[in-house]
Design a protein around this motif. Structure first.
Motif, PDB file in Angstrom:
ATOM      1  N   SER A  39       1.033  -1.229   0.023  1.00  0.00           N
ATOM      2  CA  SER A  39      -0.334  -0.205   0.171  1.00  0.00           C
ATOM      3  C   SER A  39       0.919   1.082  -0.390  1.00  0.00           C
ATOM      4  O   SER A  39       0.293   1.850   0.120  1.00  0.00           O
ATOM      5  CB  SER A  39      -1.138   0.324   1.176  1.00  0.00           C
ATOM      6  N   GLY A  40       2.257   1.475  -0.268  1.00  0.00           N
ATOM      7  CA  GLY A  40       2.949   2.429  -0.068  1.00  0.00           C
ATOM      8  C   GLY A  40       3.618   2.552   0.426  1.00  0.00           C
ATOM      9  O   GLY A  40       4.583   3.366   0.387  1.00  0.00           O
ATOM     10  N   ASN A  41       3.137   2.349   1.568  1.00  0.00           N
ATOM     11  CA  ASN A  41       4.659   2.511   2.999  1.00  0.00           C
ATOM     12  C   ASN A  41       5.905   1.804   3.067  1.00  0.00           C
ATOM     13  O   ASN A  41       6.212   1.003   2.701  1.00  0.00           O
ATOM     14  CB  ASN A  41       3.724   2.197   4.236  1.00  0.00           C
ATOM     15  N   PRO A  42       6.390   2.663   3.098  1.00  0.00           N
ATOM     16  CA  PRO A  42       8.106   2.397   2.597  1.00  0.00           C
ATOM     17  C   PRO A  42       8.621   1.245   3.702  1.00  0.00           C
ATOM     18  O   PRO A  42       9.507  -0.110   3.455  1.00  0.00           O
ATOM     19  CB  PRO A  42       9.130   2.946   2.302  1.00  0.00           C
ATOM     20  N   LYS A  43       8.377   1.063   4.764  1.00  0.00           N
ATOM     21  CA  LYS A  43       8.390   0.737   5.786  1.00  0.00           C
ATOM     22  C   LYS A  43       8.041  -0.425   6.545  1.00  0.00           C
ATOM     23  O   LYS A  43       7.830  -1.089   7.375  1.00  0.00           O
ATOM     24  CB  LYS A  43       8.392   1.542   7.192  1.00  0.00           C
ATOM     25  N   ASP A  44       6.312  -0.721   5.312  1.00  0.00           N
ATOM     26  CA  ASP A  44       5.301  -1.468   5.662  1.00  0.00           C
ATOM     27  C   ASP A  44       4.874  -2.411   3.991  1.00  0.00           C
ATOM     28  O   ASP A  44       4.035  -2.213   3.593  1.00  0.00           O
ATOM     29  CB  ASP A  44       4.471  -1.115   6.501  1.00  0.00           C
ATOM     30  N   PRO A 154      16.344  -2.322  10.263  1.00  0.00           N
ATOM     31  CA  PRO A 154      15.088  -3.026  10.668  1.00  0.00           C
ATOM     32  C   PRO A 154      14.413  -3.661   9.461  1.00  0.00           C
ATOM     33  O   PRO A 154      14.137  -4.976  10.658  1.00  0.00           O
ATOM     34  CB  PRO A 154      14.140  -1.581  11.361  1.00  0.00           C
ATOM     35  N   GLY A 155      14.924  -3.818   9.078  1.00  0.00           N
ATOM     36  CA  GLY A 155      14.453  -4.267   7.168  1.00  0.00           C
ATOM     37  C   GLY A 155      12.498  -3.729   7.771  1.00  0.00           C
ATOM     38  O   GLY A 155      11.977  -3.246   8.330  1.00  0.00           O
ATOM     39  N   VAL A 168      11.776  -7.421  10.635  1.00  0.00           N
ATOM     40  CA  VAL A 168      12.730  -8.587  10.460  1.00  0.00           C
ATOM     41  C   VAL A 168      13.999  -8.933  11.078  1.00  0.00           C
ATOM     42  O   VAL A 168      13.936  -9.709  11.591  1.00  0.00           O
ATOM     43  CB  VAL A 168      13.200  -8.366   8.930  1.00  0.00           C
ATOM     44  N   ARG A 169      14.250  -7.753  11.276  1.00  0.00           N
ATOM     45  CA  ARG A 169      15.335  -8.009  12.263  1.00  0.00           C
ATOM     46  C   ARG A 169      15.100  -8.322  13.382  1.00  0.00           C
ATOM     47  O   ARG A 169      15.520  -9.131  14.021  1.00  0.00           O
ATOM     48  CB  ARG A 169      16.378  -6.334  12.627  1.00  0.00           C
ATOM     49  N   ASP A 170      13.983  -7.690  13.632  1.00  0.00           N
ATOM     50  CA  ASP A 170      13.177  -8.099  15.952  1.00  0.00           C
ATOM     51  C   ASP A 170      12.813  -9.481  15.571  1.00  0.00           C
ATOM     52  O   ASP A 170      12.836  -9.828  16.515  1.00  0.00           O
ATOM     53  CB  ASP A 170      12.536  -7.017  16.120  1.00  0.00           C
ATOM     54  N   SER A 171      12.798 -10.438  14.679  1.00  0.00           N
ATOM     55  CA  SER A 171      11.887 -11.159  14.324  1.00  0.00           C
ATOM     56  C   SER A 171      13.332 -12.191  14.450  1.00  0.00           C
ATOM     57  O   SER A 171      13.084 -13.365  14.810  1.00  0.00           O
ATOM     58  CB  SER A 171      11.429 -11.641  13.120  1.00  0.00           C
ATOM     59  N   PHE A 172      14.508 -12.119  13.845  1.00  0.00           N
ATOM     60  CA  PHE A 172      15.692 -12.865  14.343  1.00  0.00           C
ATOM     61  C   PHE A 172      16.241 -12.652  15.419  1.00  0.00           C
ATOM     62  O   PHE A 172      16.698 -13.701  16.390  1.00  0.00           O
ATOM     63  CB  PHE A 172      17.039 -12.377  13.232  1.00  0.00           C
ATOM     64  N   ASP A 228       3.251   2.199  13.833  1.00  0.00           N
ATOM     65  CA  ASP A 228       4.307   3.523  14.198  1.00  0.00           C
ATOM     66  C   ASP A 228       4.830   3.082  15.624  1.00  0.00           C
ATOM     67  O   ASP A 228       5.764   4.223  15.808  1.00  0.00           O
ATOM     68  CB  ASP A 228       3.254   4.027  13.507  1.00  0.00           C
ATOM     69  N   GLY A 229       4.010   3.413  16.552  1.00  0.00           N
ATOM     70  CA  GLY A 229       4.556   3.095  17.834  1.00  0.00           C
ATOM     71  C   GLY A 229       5.674   1.981  18.150  1.00  0.00           C
ATOM     72  O   GLY A 229       6.873   2.351  18.329  1.00  0.00           O
ATOM     73  N   TYR A 230       5.157   1.431  17.443  1.00  0.00           N
ATOM     74  CA  TYR A 230       5.856  -0.248  17.429  1.00  0.00           C
ATOM     75  C   TYR A 230       7.835   0.440  17.116  1.00  0.00           C
ATOM     76  O   TYR A 230       8.691   0.415  17.645  1.00  0.00           O
ATOM     77  CB  TYR A 230       6.225  -1.611  16.587  1.00  0.00           C
ATOM     78  N   LEU A 231       7.676   0.817  15.448  1.00  0.00           N
ATOM     79  CA  LEU A 231       8.877   1.119  14.639  1.00  0.00           C
ATOM     80  C   LEU A 231       9.369   2.895  15.616  1.00  0.00           C
ATOM     81  O   LEU A 231      10.783   2.617  15.931  1.00  0.00           O
ATOM     82  CB  LEU A 231       8.633   1.601  14.122  1.00  0.00           C
ATOM     83  N   GLN A 232       8.766   3.589  16.505  1.00  0.00           N
ATOM     84  CA  GLN A 232       9.161   4.126  17.276  1.00  0.00           C
ATOM     85  C   GLN A 232      10.071   4.170  18.816  1.00  0.00           C
ATOM     86  O   GLN A 232      11.340   4.686  18.767  1.00  0.00           O
ATOM     87  CB  GLN A 232       8.750   5.443  17.347  1.00  0.00           C
ATOM     88  N   ARG A 233      10.026   2.598  19.041  1.00  0.00           N
ATOM     89  CA  ARG A 233       9.868   3.045  20.377  1.00  0.00           C
ATOM     90  C   ARG A 233      11.153   2.091  19.970  1.00  0.00           C
ATOM     91  O   ARG A 233      12.720   2.150  20.675  1.00  0.00           O
ATOM     92  CB  ARG A 233       8.502   1.668  21.404  1.00  0.00           C
TER      93      ARG A 233
END
Lengths: 250, 205
Positions: A39-44, A154-155, A168-172, A228-233
């Motif tokens: 949907s266009g969000n580069p982080k998602d 973060p991927g 992706v990083r946090d999944s590893f 977005d909260g997770y990514l900021q955190r």
């Protein structure tokens, strides 16, 4: 008051972060579904998949996790809940110490081991957090943060069923957290281990009950707000609370 | 008697001027303590009366916030394409949303305590961060940081971070998606719809 505002980041999503046997299978599923849902969000980039899983978790939470956590919260007296949280927190401190050492923060790492030593003895198996009272600050570290500290980006954002928000990083990182988890490593009796894991989950979930209502009030789109909260955190914790201010181009 | 009234009036004016020139850390400390004292005594707020919490926030907290700046930060680069009229409406709606969120958080207050971290600033600084720590039994303390900017009428808060999550910039990607889909008016409509839900209303300023 602000405690209530604490983001779900640390909470609902992280609850079962260490139990990951499904991870490889899900990674493949995510990749397959990811290709067709953007949907266009580069982080998602796999937003379609993530939103579907978010829906699944919201359903599970509504029907199982939240009611059980609410019961736990209402029935148990406050000192008992604090004691339970402290015991699991004490076990966490050992892994936090290892991660601090891996990140080259020797002083913090040994302070964490000092906490475990003190709280396990004077604090009676971790029931009481005496270390905080004498000024040994509790830290927040995990393998995802260690990878971040080492320079891994973060991927893509991934929303896992049950485990919730990750990158992706946090999944590893979550995968290693599972192997390092003292409950998994020490308790070999499977029913006992699973009971402890369930108790920890409910204890965590109960702590974030107040945050639910605030997030509902705040979010236009709960999925995006949580993401977005997770990514900021995560960005914040990797820099131990002092991330560089992001450039503002407007 | 007139001279007495004169003195009282002078003292009041003076107090007003002093209040505006409070150092940012002192301002945050005063407002936090004042608000929490009220919440600790108010059974209605503790039992979840958002209405009452909103009145409290309205009276004690809002005068110290710069909502235009907050809205600008949340809308980010789309702010420039909004007309002055749209900017005004956006600010009013975003203000309502933030006030409701903040008030809801107050009603969830249990028995947390607040520590104020040491604060240093150069006399010439006009943009500072005041750090506080929320302690709650059985859980890791949470950082609650306030960003303030010096304005002609005193220091004003323009961002709040909870555990590193900005309550303002956390809306950025959502807002930008809204603008991409329906323009500035689309974003305004979404905010208005959101603000109409729920039980409590926030007085417009």
């Amino acid at each position: 008051m602000a405690a209530a505002r604490r983001s779900e980041v640390d909470g609902v999503e992280n609850l079962l972060r260490r139990r990951v046997s499904l991870l490889p299978v899900l990674a493949v599923v995510a990749l397959l579904l990811g290709g067709c849902a953007t949907s266009g969000n580069p982080k998602d980039p796999i937003e379609g998949f993530n939103r579907a899983m978010f829906g699944v978790n919201e359903g599970l939470d509504k029907v199982i996790f939240k009611p059980v956590a609410t019961g736990y919260d209402v029935v148990l007296p406050s000192p008992v809940k604090t004691g339970v949280a402290n015991v699991f927190g004490n076990l966490d401190d050992a892994v936090i110490g290892v991660n601090n050492l891996l990140q080259g923060k020797g002083k913090d790492g040994f302070s964490d081991f000092g906490r475990v030593l003190l709280n396990s003895t004077v604090g009676i198996f971790g029931l009481f957090d005496v270390a905080t009272q004498i000024g040994l600050e509790k830290h927040d570290e995990d393998f995802g943060q260690t990878f971040g500290r080492w320079g891994m980006g973060p991927g893509a954002y991934v929303y896992w069923p049950v485990f919730g928000s990750r990158t992706v990083r946090d999944s590893f990182g979550m995968f290693l957290d599972w192997y390092a988890d003292p409950v998994v490593a020490v308790v070999h009796d499977v029913p006992a281990r699973n009971s402890l894991i369930a108790l920890r989950f409910i204890s965590h979930r109960a702590q974030f009950l107040p945050a639910d209502k605030v997030i509902e009030e705040a979010a236009l789109d709960k999925y995006a707000y949580v993401r977005d909260g997770y990514l900021q955190r995560r960005r914040n914790v990797i820099y131990d609370g002092n991330p560089p201010r992001e450039k503002e181009d407007f | 008697m007139k001279w007495l009234l004169g003195i009282i009036a002078a003292l009041c004016l003076n107090a007003g001027a002093l209040a505006q020139e409070l150092a940012p850390d002192v301002l945050i400390k005063n407002v936090t303590n004042e608000v929490l004292d009220i919440v600790r005594k108010d059974k209605e707020i503790q039992s979840g009366s958002t209405r009452k919490a909103i009145d409290l926030v309205d009276a004690k907290v809002l005068p110290h916030f710069n909502f235009t700046r907050m809205t600008q930060l949340a809308v980010a680069r789309d702010w420039r394409q909004a007309s002055p009229e749209q900017q005004k409406t956006l600010t009013a709606e975003f203000r309502t949303l933030l006030v409701r969120t903040y008030s809801k958080a107050l009603t969830e207050y249990k028995n947390q305590t607040v520590d104020f971290k040491p604060f240093k600033m150069q006399p010439a600084e006009t943009d500072v961060k005041v750090r506080t720590l929320i302690n709650q039994p059985g859980a890791k303390p949470i950082d609650l940081d306030y960003y303030l900017e010096k304005q002609p009428n005193g220091w004003k808060v323009y961002d709040i971070e909870v555990g590193g999550v900005s309550l303002v910039t956390n809306y950025r990607s959502e807002f930008s998606t809204q603008v991409r889909q329906g323009g500035i008016d689309g974003l305004i409509a979404t905010l208005q719809k959101k603000n109409k839900t729920g039980e409590a209303t926030v007085p417009k300023k």
